[in-house]
Structures are given as C-alpha cells and as structure tokens.
Scaffold this motif. Structure first.
Motif, PDB file in Angstrom:
ATOM      1  N   CYS A 160      34.997  41.699  35.079  1.00  0.00           N
ATOM      2  CA  CYS A 160      35.178  42.121  33.687  1.00  0.00           C
ATOM      3  C   CYS A 160      35.089  40.912  32.749  1.00  0.00           C
ATOM      4  O   CYS A 160      35.594  39.841  33.081  1.00  0.00           O
ATOM      5  CB  CYS A 160      36.546  42.795  33.557  1.00  0.00           C
ATOM      6  SG  CYS A 160      36.974  43.290  31.884  1.00  0.00           S
ATOM      7  N   ALA A 162      36.620  40.555  30.033  1.00  0.00           N
ATOM      8  CA  ALA A 162      37.862  40.335  29.301  1.00  0.00           C
ATOM      9  C   ALA A 162      39.081  40.124  30.195  1.00  0.00           C
ATOM     10  O   ALA A 162      40.147  39.756  29.708  1.00  0.00           O
ATOM     11  CB  ALA A 162      38.120  41.517  28.369  1.00  0.00           C
ATOM     12  N   CYS A 163      38.953  40.347  31.487  1.00  0.00           N
ATOM     13  CA  CYS A 163      40.095  40.155  32.399  1.00  0.00           C
ATOM     14  C   CYS A 163      39.547  39.820  33.789  1.00  0.00           C
ATOM     15  O   CYS A 163      38.344  39.885  34.014  1.00  0.00           O
ATOM     16  CB  CYS A 163      40.990  41.401  32.413  1.00  0.00           C
ATOM     17  SG  CYS A 163      40.444  42.727  33.510  1.00  0.00           S
ATOM     18  N   CYS A 179      36.027  46.291  32.997  1.00  0.00           N
ATOM     19  CA  CYS A 179      36.638  47.008  34.118  1.00  0.00           C
ATOM     20  C   CYS A 179      36.837  48.465  33.716  1.00  0.00           C
ATOM     21  O   CYS A 179      36.549  49.370  34.468  1.00  0.00           O
ATOM     22  CB  CYS A 179      37.946  46.347  34.509  1.00  0.00           C
ATOM     23  SG  CYS A 179      39.206  46.318  33.230  1.00  0.00           S
ATOM     24  N   CYS A 184      39.932  47.182  28.620  1.00  0.00           N
ATOM     25  CA  CYS A 184      39.404  45.917  28.117  1.00  0.00           C
ATOM     26  C   CYS A 184      38.289  46.113  27.096  1.00  0.00           C
ATOM     27  O   CYS A 184      38.120  45.284  26.210  1.00  0.00           O
ATOM     28  CB  CYS A 184      38.900  45.074  29.273  1.00  0.00           C
ATOM     29  SG  CYS A 184      40.244  44.402  30.239  1.00  0.00           S
TER      30      CYS A 184
HETATM   31 ZN   LIG Z   1      39.081  44.145  32.202  1.00  0.00          ZN
END
Ligand SMILES: [Zn+2]
Length: 203
Positions: A160, A162-163, A179, A184
C-alpha cells in the motif's frame, strides 16, 4: 483485505510504527480468534485450543512466539517482492532466496510432516487430524506462503502506498495503490487535497 491468507496474516498489525499500533494477533487468544474469523480454524477447534491454552500456558506462549517469527519472515519477504514489483529499491538488507527459504522451510516442513491427504470434490487437500495442537493455525499459513511464493500471482503483489500492508492487485491494468480504498485510499486523497490547497495558498 490482502486477498491471500499469507498476506492477511502479514497484515495483522495495524499502524505498525504509529501511535495507533494494534496487533490483531498480539496474544495467543487473539491469534486463535483471528484464525477462526478468517477460517483457518473451525469454531469448535478454536474453542478447544483456547481451553487447552489455559491448561498449558507455556505451549501457547511458544506458539505465539513462533507465529510472530513467521509473520516477521512473511512481512520481510513479501515486502521485498512488492518493492521490486513496483520498481522501488528493496533496501540494503536483502536476503538471498536461499536464506529466505532457510527461514521459512522449518514452518513448511512442520506443516507437511503432520498433514494427511484427503480427497475433496475435484482434488485432494491437506488436512491436519490432530486439531488440538496449539500451533494448528501456523501450518495453513506457512503453506499459503509457500503457495504464493511459487505462484504467478506473486507478480501482482504490492505494498500500500499509505501504510505497510501488502495486497494482491487483481485489477486488470494493475492500477490499485491502496490496501483498502475505505482505509488508506480516503486518507491519501485527503492528504493530497490538503497539500494541493496549501500549495495554491502559497502561490
Ligand atoms: Zn494501506
């Protein structure tokens, strides 16, 4: 969410390095609960394991430590693949395939050593008759990891943006970036909107 058992297990820690860190498999009962929710353990099996864990706390603690070791292996291995898939440098601590396999193999060997082959509808499947072993859930996870590692699906593995979570991108043009859009994707969109507005204000 990851689209594969091995990835779902790798993704059991929310916000790993952030203030809202939460480990869905942080204790043995949580590991069993997660396994039952995702279908790795039957509900009756999960109940039996939780009962046994109260009588044998050391065995369940040993399983928890092995589970966390397996998760670390899966995170490191699959994150590296995801970075390579997206053309990013995979970091300096890359292990050779031989070293990776040396880490994962004991889990796979243990799973196979205790398995039986049972006929299913159109093919055979592995089953584990001794359902009261505290580490019963680790076998399916280890074999799922081996399955993904040796599957063409591996080319769809992504991280992902963002994470740290991992997922299989099943979109036709490999365009998925998050994800989960609801988690996210939305955060990322808000962040970009805010930074665009800030940039406009500055100019
Ligand atoms: Zn994520």
């Amino acid at each position: 969410m990851g689209g594969h058992l091995a990835l779902d297990f790798a993704n059991t820690v929310d916000d790993p390095e952030g203030p809202e860190r939460y480990d869905h498999a942080g204790t043995y009962p949580e590991l069993v609960g997660w396994s039952a929710r995702i279908g790795v353990l039957r509900p009756d099996q999960a109940d039996a394991l939780l009962g046994a864990a109260e009588e044998h706390p050391r065995a369940s603690f040993a399983t928890l430590r092995r589970a966390h070791a397996l998760r670390r292996i899966l995170i490191d291995m699959f994150t590296e693949v995801a970075m390579i898939n997206s053309g990013q440098p995979a970091g300096t601590e890359r292990l050779t395939p031989t070293a990776r396999w040396a880490e994962l193999r004991p889990f796979v060997t243990d799973a196979i050593a205790h398995a039986q082959l049972a006929p299913g509808d159109s093919m055979y499947q592995l089953t584990w008759p001794e359902t009261t072993r505290p580490d019963a859930m680790l076998r399916s996870i280890a074999l799922a990891a081996l399955d993904l590692l040796t599957s063409p699906q591996l080319s769809r593995l992504k991280k992902c943006v963002a994470c740290p979570w991992l997922f299989l991108d099943q979109s036709k043009n490999l365009s998925r970036r998050w994800c989960a859009m609801s988690v996210c994707g939305t955060d990322e969109k808000i962040r970009r909107y805010v930074s665009r507005r800030a940039a406009r204000r500055r100019s």
